[in-house]
Design a protein around this motif. Structure first.
Motif, mmCIF file in Angstrom:
data_model
loop_
_atom_site.group_PDB
_atom_site.id
_atom_site.type_symbol
_atom_site.label_atom_id
_atom_site.label_comp_id
_atom_site.label_asym_id
_atom_site.label_seq_id
_atom_site.Cartn_x
_atom_site.Cartn_y
_atom_site.Cartn_z
ATOM 1 N N GLY A 1 -3.485 -19.334 27.476
ATOM 2 C CA GLY A 1 -4.130 -19.955 28.623
ATOM 3 C C GLY A 1 -4.183 -21.468 28.477
ATOM 4 N N GLY A 2 -5.385 -22.028 28.620
ATOM 5 C CA GLY A 2 -5.544 -23.468 28.453
ATOM 6 C C GLY A 2 -5.152 -23.931 27.068
ATOM 7 N N SER A 3 -5.391 -23.085 26.062
ATOM 8 C CA SER A 3 -5.027 -23.448 24.686
ATOM 9 C C SER A 3 -3.518 -23.451 24.478
ATOM 10 C CB SER A 3 -5.686 -22.477 23.701
ATOM 11 O OG SER A 3 -7.088 -22.568 23.754
ATOM 12 N N ARG A 4 -2.800 -22.689 25.280
ATOM 13 C CA ARG A 4 -1.337 -22.771 25.260
ATOM 14 C C ARG A 4 -0.885 -24.040 25.958
ATOM 15 N NH1 ARG A 4 2.527 -22.228 29.008
ATOM 16 N NH2 ARG A 4 4.531 -21.268 28.530
ATOM 17 N N HIS B 1 -10.896 -21.582 22.240
ATOM 18 C CA HIS B 1 -12.215 -22.183 22.474
ATOM 19 C C HIS B 1 -13.324 -21.327 21.856
ATOM 20 C CE1 HIS B 1 -15.440 -24.383 24.366
ATOM 21 N NE2 HIS B 1 -15.829 -23.310 25.051
ATOM 22 N N SER B 2 -13.306 -20.035 22.112
ATOM 23 C CA SER B 2 -14.340 -19.148 21.581
ATOM 24 C C SER B 2 -14.132 -18.849 20.106
ATOM 25 C CB SER B 2 -14.350 -17.827 22.357
ATOM 26 O OG SER B 2 -13.168 -17.087 22.086
ATOM 27 N N GLY B 3 -12.899 -19.023 19.638
ATOM 28 C CA GLY B 3 -12.582 -18.664 18.258
ATOM 29 C C GLY B 3 -12.523 -17.173 18.025
ATOM 30 N N THR B 4 -12.502 -16.386 19.114
ATOM 31 C CA THR B 4 -12.499 -14.927 18.998
ATOM 32 C C THR B 4 -11.321 -14.282 19.721
ATOM 33 O OG1 THR B 4 -13.878 -14.660 20.981
ATOM 34 C CG2 THR B 4 -15.027 -14.886 18.867
ATOM 35 N N ASN C 1 -10.724 -28.027 27.178
ATOM 36 C CA ASN C 1 -9.291 -28.289 27.094
ATOM 37 C C ASN C 1 -8.983 -29.703 26.635
ATOM 38 O OD1 ASN C 1 -8.222 -25.736 27.691
ATOM 39 N ND2 ASN C 1 -8.573 -26.035 29.875
ATOM 40 N N LEU C 2 -9.746 -30.678 27.092
ATOM 41 C CA LEU C 2 -9.505 -32.043 26.637
ATOM 42 C C LEU C 2 -9.893 -32.210 25.166
ATOM 43 C CD1 LEU C 2 -10.533 -34.207 29.716
ATOM 44 C CD2 LEU C 2 -8.244 -33.888 28.765
ATOM 45 N N SER C 3 -10.887 -31.460 24.699
ATOM 46 C CA SER C 3 -11.242 -31.503 23.278
ATOM 47 C C SER C 3 -10.102 -30.964 22.424
ATOM 48 C CB SER C 3 -12.518 -30.693 23.028
ATOM 49 O OG SER C 3 -13.624 -31.244 23.715
ATOM 50 N N GLN D 1 -1.703 -25.363 33.252
ATOM 51 C CA GLN D 1 -3.141 -25.196 33.046
ATOM 52 C C GLN D 1 -3.905 -25.229 34.368
ATOM 53 O OE1 GLN D 1 -5.051 -27.975 30.247
ATOM 54 N NE2 GLN D 1 -6.714 -28.140 31.739
ATOM 55 N N PHE D 2 -3.554 -26.192 35.240
ATOM 56 C CA PHE D 2 -4.262 -26.308 36.515
ATOM 57 C C PHE D 2 -4.003 -25.072 37.371
ATOM 58 C CE2 PHE D 2 -5.115 -28.130 40.777
ATOM 59 C CZ PHE D 2 -6.423 -28.534 40.551
ATOM 60 N N GLN D 3 -2.792 -24.546 37.269
ATOM 61 C CA GLN D 3 -2.476 -23.329 38.027
ATOM 62 C C GLN D 3 -3.306 -22.143 37.553
ATOM 63 O OE1 GLN D 3 1.078 -21.375 36.842
ATOM 64 N NE2 GLN D 3 0.316 -19.514 37.788
ATOM 65 N N ILE D 4 -3.192 -21.796 36.259
ATOM 66 C CA ILE D 4 -3.776 -20.523 35.822
ATOM 67 C C ILE D 4 -5.267 -20.617 35.535
ATOM 68 C CG2 ILE D 4 -1.547 -19.743 34.909
ATOM 69 C CD1 ILE D 4 -2.861 -19.970 32.090
ATOM 70 N N CYS D 5 -5.695 -21.729 34.940
ATOM 71 C CA CYS D 5 -7.098 -21.825 34.525
ATOM 72 C C CYS D 5 -8.011 -22.294 35.647
ATOM 73 C CB CYS D 5 -7.239 -22.787 33.343
ATOM 74 S SG CYS D 5 -6.365 -22.269 31.861
#
Length: 339
Positions: free
Chosen positions: A55-58, A103-106, A150-152, A226-230
């Motif tokens: 997702g955003g992390s990709r 983000h969640s680490g899970t 995402n910016l982090s 990212q803007f599309q899916i997230c």
């Protein structure tokens, strides 16, 4: 060093100084840690680096692949989580480094990907909130506590990438990127002040649209995705598709029609003419285009375009949520039903 926690009472991390303070905190706490980690990888022998996220992390890892290909002879690849697990690349060895983000680490497939990396003896690093399963299990953990997730993760990805280029590519290019990254907290703060009014006007104009095609390429391809899916699909429940401008003429341009809503992201690097050509075609054939252009923010290094263009996009999303009476945090499936 103590990890600072940042919150946006309004629900919008562009309010106040949350974003500037978040990025400044990450640089203060993690910049030297990232540099030491990359130095240890290279000094110990490094043949390949893998960036893994979903997702955003990709999406935030797309610029890393772009910059590594441009500036470093060290092979680098970007994978989605299950893609990495299922492929289990044959060349993944103890001389590899694997950077994983969640983000969640899970995230299930990210933790599975970590297992694959560890089984092969690879060095591992993770980006997540503090004290998560990912943070506890990777060799090097880089964390943040901010609603600007995402910016982090993006600034951490850039720190890793710039340091890899510093050590394996032209050192001056790596140092240039690191110097540009150091200026980001104040730059994004000034951009968020300048970009709000136009994005609010656009949201009022486009509030009744069912969806958008989002077009970007080069360092901005990941942000378009990212803007599309997230944002459009997950947060606003709008129909959306992202298109790499380099692929636009190879099929997608057949969808262009009068008044078709399309968002174009323009950078200022070598890929800009590719996006401009797609934009010109869409406008020539009557599409209703919104353009977010890095040249509106000339103080930003072209290789850091995703940071700048993210800001007006986020304002646009925030005001769309207001106009459509649909809070960005609303979910009907994520975390509520089995998948």
């Amino acid at each position: 060093m103590r990890i600072r926690a940042f919150a946006a009472p309004s629900g919008n991390y562009l309010d106040g100084t949350v974003l500037r303070d978040t990025l400044a905190d990450i640089l203060e706490r993690e910049a030297e840690n990232v540099a030491r980690t990359v130095d240890a990888w290279v000094n110990g022998g490094l043949d390949h680096v893998y960036f893994v996220g979903c997702g955003g992390s990709r999406a935030i890892m797309e610029p890393a692949k772009w910059l590594m290909d441009r500036f470093s002879p060290l092979p680098a690849d970007r994978y989605s989580g299950w893609e990495f697990v299922c492929r289990a690349p044959r060349r993944l060895t103890e001389r590899s480094a694997v950077v994983l983000a969640s983000h969640s680490g899970t995230t299930e497939e990210i933790l599975r990907g970590l297992e694959v990396a560890r089984e092969r003896g690879a060095r591992t690093a993770g980006f997540s909130l503090p004290d998560t399963p990912l943070a506890r299990q990777v060799d090097a953990s880089f964390v943040y506590q901010s609603p600007a997730a995402n910016l982090s993760k993006l600034i951490l990805t850039y720190l890793v990438t710039a340091n890899l280029i510093r050590r394996t590519g032209p050192a001056d290019e790596g140092e240039r990127l690191l110097a540009a990254i150091a200026k980001l907290p104040d730059l994004v703060h000034s951009i968020k002040e300048a970009a709000e009014a136009r994005s609010r006007e656009l949201a009022a104009k486009y509030k009744d649209r069912k969806g958008f095609y989002v077009v970007g390429t080069g360092p901005l391809a990941g942000l378009a995705y990212q803007f599309q899916i997230c944002t459009l699909m997950e947060m606003l429940w709008m129909h959306a598709a992202s298109i790499n401008a380099a692929e636009f003429r190879h099929g997608p341009f057949e969808i262009v029609d009068k008044d078709l809503p399309m968002i174009f992201l323009l950078g200022a690097d070598e890929s800009r003419p590719i996006a401009e050509r797609a934009l010109a075609f869409a406008q020539r054939h009557g599409a209703d285009t919104i353009v977010f252009d890095l040249r509106d923010f000339p103080e930003v290094d072209p290789d850091l375009a995703p940071f700048a263009i993210h800001i007006p996009l986020q304002w646009f999303a925030w005001y769309l949520s207001k106009e459509r009476t649909h809070p960005l945090a609303t979910r009907r499936y994520i975390g509520k039903v089995p998948y």
